[in-house]
Design an enzyme around this catalytic site. Structure first.
Site, mmCIF file in Angstrom:
data_model
loop_
_atom_site.group_PDB
_atom_site.id
_atom_site.type_symbol
_atom_site.label_atom_id
_atom_site.label_comp_id
_atom_site.label_asym_id
_atom_site.label_seq_id
_atom_site.Cartn_x
_atom_site.Cartn_y
_atom_site.Cartn_z
ATOM 1 N N GLN A 98 -8.500 -6.746 6.204
ATOM 2 C CA GLN A 98 -9.378 -6.497 5.279
ATOM 3 C C GLN A 98 -9.411 -7.559 4.410
ATOM 4 O OE1 GLN A 98 -5.970 -5.943 1.671
ATOM 5 N NE2 GLN A 98 -5.311 -4.493 3.494
ATOM 6 N N HIS A 100 -11.601 -9.311 0.388
ATOM 7 C CA HIS A 100 -11.723 -9.145 -1.570
ATOM 8 C C HIS A 100 -13.229 -9.619 -2.088
ATOM 9 C CE1 HIS A 100 -7.879 -7.060 -0.608
ATOM 10 N NE2 HIS A 100 -7.149 -8.225 -0.671
ATOM 11 N N GLU A 135 -5.626 -13.677 -4.197
ATOM 12 C CA GLU A 135 -3.894 -13.600 -3.475
ATOM 13 C C GLU A 135 -3.487 -14.764 -2.756
ATOM 14 O OE1 GLU A 135 -3.578 -10.445 0.207
ATOM 15 O OE2 GLU A 135 -4.467 -10.025 -1.642
ATOM 16 N N HIS A 264 -8.601 -11.035 6.459
ATOM 17 C CA HIS A 264 -6.918 -10.411 6.849
ATOM 18 C C HIS A 264 -6.085 -9.415 7.241
ATOM 19 C CE1 HIS A 264 -7.269 -10.339 2.935
ATOM 20 N NE2 HIS A 264 -6.022 -9.864 2.587
ATOM 21 N N ARG A 283 -11.962 -2.921 3.969
ATOM 22 C CA ARG A 283 -11.819 -2.741 5.225
ATOM 23 C C ARG A 283 -12.392 -3.223 6.294
ATOM 24 N NH1 ARG A 283 -9.217 0.978 1.528
ATOM 25 N NH2 ARG A 283 -6.320 0.650 1.054
#
Length: 416
Positions: A98, A100, A135, A264, A283
């Protein structure tokens, strides 16, 4: 300064031991436990335990008085939303591949899907909220991941070592343009392959990986990963895509930061994850869930090279910070040994969450507005909420574990 009761998320890829052991519960658990959430995510907000034993949702507290809990600067920037979510992530099986979006991409995508009338909980929804989702994951145990596109020339070398006949033309495509554009072209080709072609090429790839592992080749670790993914997802284009990514092994205390566009997948291990409080995920594969290829290609960053492993910046003998460009969060780690048992002073204009992961610690608040200092002991697996308006806190070890360690992770807002 109040204790938290946190939600455990039981995803199928989780561990039956890691989170339960941290929380002092019997192991193994009947079902996998994947994530322990600490924060104010609407899906599973933490509950603040009041001194009289009553509990209240942290999400409700923030909505009622954001300036008190978040501080004026953080509340002005994020409204009543806690900008970060802290997790313990325990993976026994790979997560989906996935990426972001950036803040701009998330805002635009959210607006378009709202205008199109797509329900926010629809399975084909890409942007349930208008915010970015950077993240960082810091290893508690040895932690395995795929993250970021490998340097293109090394991927050409990997394809040479495997010498899969049906991938020869694809190898030539990247060898002719070993850069971000070449990776984009190859990735686009692979992610759009029809299933009947994948049924032919993936068995050839897996056979080549078996031979490479048997021969103790240069890319044995990468090939073992392909074999594991191929067994779990036998007809998934994500197995091919994994060939393009850096294969990373983090030791405890090491971390990686995943900015917008970074492709990642976490593979195995237990770590502390801190991320922006968002649900936006594009995804790529290794999942039965919705994959929007055009939108994924718009979001992905194809810049290639080694992923930077963060060791943390030592601020003093007991405090290590993991610096990132993220405005939403900052993660730091407090450690004590018999030789280094000093007091750490924590004061912040914004909200903080502390999680004890080794031994136990003692928190002592400063006197504030005429109130007496307050003391709280935090055991392994326990966490505490520190509102922005709370007085400064002194943190010291209460008891070291059998290895002679006490450890705490601290999550804070990063926009200061």
């Amino acid at each position: 300064m109040e204790l938290l009761r946190n939600a455990v998320r039981p995803y199928a890829w989780g561990s039956r031991t890691a989170i339960a052991d941290l929380l002092g519960r019997p192991v193994p658990t009947p079902h996998p436990e994947a994530e322990l959430w600490m924060g104010a995510h609407p899906g599973d907000p933490s509950r603040v335990i009041r001194p009289d034993g009553d509990e209240v949702s942290l999400l409700s507290l923030l909505e009622e008085d954001p300036a008190h809990h978040l501080g004026p600067v953080c509340a002005k920037r994020w409204g009543s939303r806690l900008p970060f979510l802290l997790k313990v992530l325990a993976a026994d099986e790979p997560l989906s591949l996935q990426a972001h979006p950036s803040a701009e991409q998330a805002a635009a995508g959210f607006r378009q899907e709202e205008e199109a009338g797509i329900a926010r909980n629809a399975p084909n929804r890409n942007y349930p909220d208008p915010t970015a989702k950077p993240e960082l994951v810091c290893a508690l145990t040895e932690f395995h991941a795929l993250a970021g596109f490998r340097e293109a020339q090394r991927t050409v070398r990997l394809l040479d070592e495997l010498a899969v006949p049906s991938l020869r033309a694809h190898r030539e495509l990247l060898a002719a343009q070993p850069d971000a554009d070449g990776l984009r072209a190859l990735f686009t080709t692979w992610i759009t392959l029809p299933e009947n072609y994948l049924r032919e090429v993936l068995p050839e790839l897996l056979e080549a990986c078996v031979e490479h592992v048997r021969g103790h080749g240069e890319f044995a670790l990468e090939c073992r990963t392909v074999l594991e993914l191929g067994e779990a997802y036998p007809h998934d284009a994500g197995v091919l895509a994994s060939l393009l990514l850096n294969r990373i092994v983090l030791q405890p205390g090491e971390a990686i930061f995943l900015p917008a566009g970074n492709l990642h997948a976490y593979l195995n291990g237990t770590g502390i994850e801190i991320l922006a409080n968002s649900d936006n995920i594009l995804r790529c594969g290794l999942t039965p869930k919705h994959v929007d290829v055009p939108e994924l290609l718009r979001v992905l960053d194809f810049a290639c090279g080694d992923m930077r492993v963060l060791k943390g910046e030592s601020l003093d003998a007991n405090l290590t910070a993991y610096r990132t460009p993220a405005d939403e969060f900052e993660l730091s780690r407090l450690d004590w040994t018999p030789a280094e048992s000093g007091v750490v002073h924590l004061d912040s204009p914004g909200p903080q969450i502390l999680l004890c992961t080794k031994g136990s610690i003692r928190l002592t608040s400063s006197s504030h507005n005429g109130s007496l200092p307050r003391e709280l002991r935090l055991e392994r697996g326990q966490s505490v909420w520190l509102a922005a308006s709370d007085p400064a806190v002194q943190v010291r070890p209460a008891e070291l574990d059998l290895d002679g360690r006490a450890q705490v992770f601290r999550a804070a807002a990063g926009a200061f």
